[in-house]
Design an enzyme around this catalytic site. Sequence first.
Site, short mmCIF file in Angstrom:
data_model
loop_
_atom_site.label_atom_id
_atom_site.label_comp_id
_atom_site.label_asym_id
_atom_site.label_seq_id
_atom_site.Cartn_x
_atom_site.Cartn_y
_atom_site.Cartn_z
N GLU A 146 41.08 35.12 33.00
CA GLU A 146 40.59 36.36 33.62
C GLU A 146 41.10 37.60 32.90
O GLU A 146 41.83 38.42 33.46
CB GLU A 146 41.00 36.41 35.10
CG GLU A 146 40.36 35.31 35.92
CD GLU A 146 40.57 35.45 37.42
OE1 GLU A 146 41.54 36.08 37.84
OE2 GLU A 146 39.74 34.92 38.19
N GLU A 190 36.42 28.20 37.68
CA GLU A 190 37.08 28.37 38.98
C GLU A 190 36.03 28.70 40.02
O GLU A 190 35.18 29.56 39.80
CB GLU A 190 38.09 29.53 38.98
CG GLU A 190 39.37 29.23 38.25
CD GLU A 190 40.37 30.39 38.32
OE1 GLU A 190 40.38 31.11 39.34
OE2 GLU A 190 41.12 30.56 37.35
P1 P53 Z 1 44.17 33.42 45.03
C1 P53 Z 1 42.11 37.44 42.82
C2 P53 Z 1 43.44 37.73 42.88
C3 P53 Z 1 44.33 37.10 42.02
C4 P53 Z 1 43.85 36.20 41.11
O1 P53 Z 1 43.05 33.51 43.91
C5 P53 Z 1 42.51 35.91 41.04
C6 P53 Z 1 41.63 36.51 41.92
C7 P53 Z 1 40.18 36.14 41.98
O2 P53 Z 1 39.36 36.72 41.08
O3 P53 Z 1 42.05 35.10 40.12
C8 P53 Z 1 41.98 33.71 40.12
O4 P53 Z 1 45.16 32.41 44.54
C9 P53 Z 1 43.07 33.16 39.27
C10 P53 Z 1 43.86 32.07 39.92
C11 P53 Z 1 43.91 32.28 41.41
C12 P53 Z 1 42.51 32.23 41.96
O5 P53 Z 1 41.76 33.26 41.40
O6 P53 Z 1 44.74 34.77 45.15
O7 P53 Z 1 42.63 32.76 37.99
O8 P53 Z 1 45.11 32.04 39.31
O9 P53 Z 1 44.75 31.39 42.06
C13 P53 Z 1 42.41 32.36 43.46
O10 P53 Z 1 43.48 32.94 46.26
#
Ligand code: P53
Length: 474
Positions: free
Chosen positions: A179, A371
């Site tokens: 990301e 993802e």
């Molecule tokens: P979580 C939001 C916030 C932080 C990370 O998120 C994020 C996102 C979504 O775009 O990105 C990805 O764990 C990331 C993962 C993460 C997943 O989203 O906050 O690549 O590391 O765990 C889900 O629910």
Amino acid sequence: MPFREDFLWGGATAANQCEGAYNEDGRGLANVDLCPVGEDRRGVITGFTKMLDFDDDHFYPAQEAIDMYHHYKEDIALFAEMGFKTYRFSIAWSRIFPNGDEKSPNEAGLKFYEDLIDECLKYNIEPLITITHFDIPMHLVKEYGGWKNREIITFYENLVRSIFTRYKGKVKYYLTFNEINMIMHASFLGAGLVFEEDDDIEKIRYQAVHHELVASALATKIAREIDPEIKIGCMLAAGLYYPASPKPEDVFEAQKKNRENYFFTDVQSRGYYPSYKLEELKKKDLMPIMEDGDEEILKNNTVDFISFSYYSSRMVSSDKNGDKKESNIFESEKNPYLKESEWGWAIDPLGLRITMNDIYDRYQKPLFIVENGLGAIDTPDENGYVEDDYRIDYLREHIKVMKNAVEIDGVDLLGYTTWGPIDLVSAGTGQMKKRYGFIYVDRDDFGNGSLKRSKKKSFDWYKKVIASNGEDLD
Ligand code: P53
């Protein structure tokens, strides 16, 4: 058959969210180790709160996480049982280079991932490696200021050279930065940036962005020199912005927001800064310092495929007083047509198809959804079994539209990995109770629990989906 025969079904994790063992076998401290669970997390991950050492007042979930470092054989066996064709995981930079600026890598770190890769290959699971997933050695944060410092590029080159050389012939798919657009939102996670009071924040961010973009291109160059079989992907936190109404001002605002994200993949896929961004950077005096040769590096080393995460679409209006909410680290207004998850993330399966088409139209390169999933509270019975129909529903609806995007719209899709096939620590909140897995892990937000793994209802469901190559979604 809509999906190609070698379609890569699987799941995705990140080192810091599952491995634990944060100080074992020579691993150095990393930025992600210092991100606590609780209300201070937001400030730390965005770079606005400076907390560069552990203290007694906070709990740091990455230290132990779900201890996959010691459970990986058991966990990969479960992935294999579900029929995974691929497993996406990330390499903790500080296991390979504990400080980041050493001359030679830490053998124990390289060996750990080699064993993990071999374990995957044993089951014919294709490893898909994220080189950096929100991590950077703390030494590079403290002594160099993270990615705003150009020297980090050289250290990253050392990292990728060690990885590509060691795993040559075993690993074909790599993503350079998870990301990459997250730098603009969670700058400590995305680039190891910590802001001081008088900092020109946007300028620092764009300098760090430039360094990551050059580093990403250099990784592609090095990969091709070491092993021409390697395929390199960029990785975008995707999810289109919709306009809040057909009002042209709203549509324009949405276009602007989408460009903020596409800027990154535009550079990584097309090989140059798009004119809209160059004009903006010049006008706002945000142009990063570039060195001679950078342009060529970007131009000559574009990615082979585009990967992205998709959880949700977003919405924006031109009304500055609009109903903004930040349940996700990406700002969005509430879309009245969509339901939301328990964490307030809009649920929009069709948005995945729209997003896929938009990205495919833009780049005409194969896509990889790396993802997707639903973070939810699970209530296990005494055997650790969870009846997670809500998760099955979410995934089913997304896989359906993904199929349409391939079958009807003609998108070339390499694979699909759900986020967190085994419960792990949330990146955004640090919680354990925000679960994504097919496999339940007995652990709570503050480290209590046996770490025992157990199958949820979705485990058998996903197994069936994979076995039928996406035909049987019931
Ligand atoms: P979580 C939001 C916030 C932080 C990370 O998120 C994020 C996102 C979504 O775009 O990105 C990805 O764990 C990331 C993962 C993460 C997943 O989203 O906050 O690549 O590391 O765990 C889900 O629910």
